[in-house]
Scaffold this motif. Structure first.
Motif, PDB file in Angstrom:
ATOM      1  N   SER A  14       0.845  -1.180   0.000  1.00  0.00           N
ATOM      2  CA  SER A  14       0.000   0.000   0.000  1.00  0.00           C
ATOM      3  C   SER A  14       0.881   1.230   0.000  1.00  0.00           C
ATOM      4  O   SER A  14       1.630   1.487   0.945  1.00  0.00           O
ATOM      5  CB  SER A  14      -0.899  -0.007   1.236  1.00  0.00           C
ATOM      6  OG  SER A  14      -1.476   1.257   1.425  1.00  0.00           O
ATOM      7  N   GLN A  56       6.474  -5.583   3.033  1.00  0.00           N
ATOM      8  CA  GLN A  56       5.287  -5.201   3.778  1.00  0.00           C
ATOM      9  C   GLN A  56       5.630  -5.001   5.246  1.00  0.00           C
ATOM     10  O   GLN A  56       6.393  -5.784   5.820  1.00  0.00           O
ATOM     11  CB  GLN A  56       4.222  -6.294   3.662  1.00  0.00           C
ATOM     12  CG  GLN A  56       3.538  -6.360   2.317  1.00  0.00           C
ATOM     13  CD  GLN A  56       2.383  -5.380   2.239  1.00  0.00           C
ATOM     14  OE1 GLN A  56       2.289  -4.439   3.014  1.00  0.00           O
ATOM     15  NE2 GLN A  56       1.497  -5.594   1.288  1.00  0.00           N
ATOM     16  N   ALA A 257      -4.960  -1.097   3.103  1.00  0.00           N
ATOM     17  CA  ALA A 257      -5.090  -1.150   1.651  1.00  0.00           C
ATOM     18  C   ALA A 257      -5.780   0.103   1.165  1.00  0.00           C
ATOM     19  O   ALA A 257      -6.477   0.781   1.905  1.00  0.00           O
ATOM     20  CB  ALA A 257      -5.890  -2.382   1.217  1.00  0.00           C
ATOM     21  N   ARG A 258      -5.639   0.414  -0.105  1.00  0.00           N
ATOM     22  CA  ARG A 258      -6.407   1.489  -0.702  1.00  0.00           C
ATOM     23  C   ARG A 258      -7.831   0.988  -0.861  1.00  0.00           C
ATOM     24  O   ARG A 258      -8.102   0.126  -1.697  1.00  0.00           O
ATOM     25  CB  ARG A 258      -5.834   1.859  -2.066  1.00  0.00           C
ATOM     26  CG  ARG A 258      -4.456   2.485  -2.007  1.00  0.00           C
ATOM     27  CD  ARG A 258      -3.986   2.776  -3.409  1.00  0.00           C
ATOM     28  NE  ARG A 258      -2.692   3.417  -3.404  1.00  0.00           N
ATOM     29  CZ  ARG A 258      -2.011   3.700  -4.500  1.00  0.00           C
ATOM     30  NH1 ARG A 258      -2.508   3.397  -5.682  1.00  0.00           N
ATOM     31  NH2 ARG A 258      -0.834   4.293  -4.430  1.00  0.00           N
ATOM     32  N   GLN A 259      -8.728   1.506  -0.068  1.00  0.00           N
ATOM     33  CA  GLN A 259     -10.072   0.950  -0.027  1.00  0.00           C
ATOM     34  C   GLN A 259     -10.972   1.659  -1.030  1.00  0.00           C
ATOM     35  O   GLN A 259     -11.136   2.872  -0.984  1.00  0.00           O
ATOM     36  CB  GLN A 259     -10.650   1.081   1.381  1.00  0.00           C
ATOM     37  CG  GLN A 259      -9.862   0.279   2.411  1.00  0.00           C
ATOM     38  CD  GLN A 259     -10.455   0.448   3.791  1.00  0.00           C
ATOM     39  OE1 GLN A 259     -11.217   1.371   4.031  1.00  0.00           O
ATOM     40  NE2 GLN A 259     -10.101  -0.433   4.694  1.00  0.00           N
TER      41      GLN A 259
END
Length: 272
Positions: A14, A56, A257-259
């Protein structure tokens, strides 16, 4: 080939979360990555890879950052507000609950041997001493069955009796069910239908989709043993009782996360 794999791995990170961790390294540690790693008890090599966007951030690193005095946990995880809070105050943050990769047959405090030592934050509105986070892996049957549930999603599982013993609390929800006894006991994830059948008899039955089992399953709700037996005779397949509900998913989130609009935190009923 190895260089290509590293690039692909970095692309999955992300970007927003990476940028926030990088900003904190400048604001809190003045760019001193070695000191940041020592303070957060994170291996220096791993710390450097995270800040470089090649790895990550681990759950341990995120937990340490979230607990660091003055860091705004809402900003860290969602980008809300400012990176640092005045006087280290954290209104409405709540507490942390255990994060594990398996469903438990009961409350987390009753199964300390299954806990990983890793935890994840939960807002004050959802915090409970009888809850835990269940992290879905690629092998989780629900991931393969429900397009709206992805690998890495987390379910906040509530094991308190106000959820697991009230039939109205499980309708339309993802639930953990105990099947079998003794060493053969398994805890499987299923989803209960919202609408039942045969409400005019001594029992009600609700279809349950046990994601790892091909056979039909039914939750039988009755006030008397006679009603339970009548319900058993009325269906074929696996019969489940309220006593077998080990947990109810009260929150389903997609962390770090990019939601998209449809990916934002939702209640335990999901849309699958």
């Amino acid at each position: 080939m190895a260089r290509k794999r590293r690039a692909e791995s970095g692309a999955n990170i992300s970007a927003a979360l990476h940028a926030r961790i990088l900003e904190l390294s400048e604001l809190v540690w003045r760019g001193n990555r070695s000191q940041m790693g020592r303070d957060l008890d994170v291996d220096q090599s791993a710390m450097s890879k995270v800040l470089a966007g090649k790895q990550q951030p681990s759950a341990k690193l995120l937990e340490k950052l979230a607990a660091w005095p003055g860091i705004n946990i809402g900003w860290l995880f969602r980008g809300d507000g400012e990176p640092l809070l005045e006087d280290g105050m954290r209104p409405g943050v709540g507490q942390f609950r255990p994060l594990i990769d398996e469903l438990l047959p009961g409350a987390p405090e009753e199964h300390p041997d299954r806990l990983t030592g890793i935890s994840y934050p939960v807002s004050a509105a959802f915090h409970s001493p009888t809850s835990y986070w269940y992290r879905l892996s690629r092998r989780s049957p629900v991931v393969a069955s429900c397009p709206t549930v992805l690998e890495g999603d987390q379910m906040l599982i509530e094991t308190g009796e106000k959820w697991t013993r009230r039939w109205g609390a499980v309708l339309g929800m993802y639930c953990a069910f105990r099947l079998g006894k003794g060493r053969r006991e398994r805890v499987l994830l299923g989803k209960v239908d919202k609408i039942g059948n045969a409400y005019f008899y001594q029992y009600e039955i609700y279809k349950v989709n046990i994601f790892s089992e091909p056979a039909d399953a039914w939750l039988i709700v009755a006030d008397t043993p006679a009603g339970i037996e009548e319900g058993r005779r009325a269906v074929s397949g696996t019969c489940l009782l309220m006593e077998q509900v080990a947990g109810v998913c009260v929150l389903l989130v997609r962390p770090f996360a990019r939601q998209r609009a449809e990916d934002r935190p939702r209640d335990g009923s999901g849309s699958a």
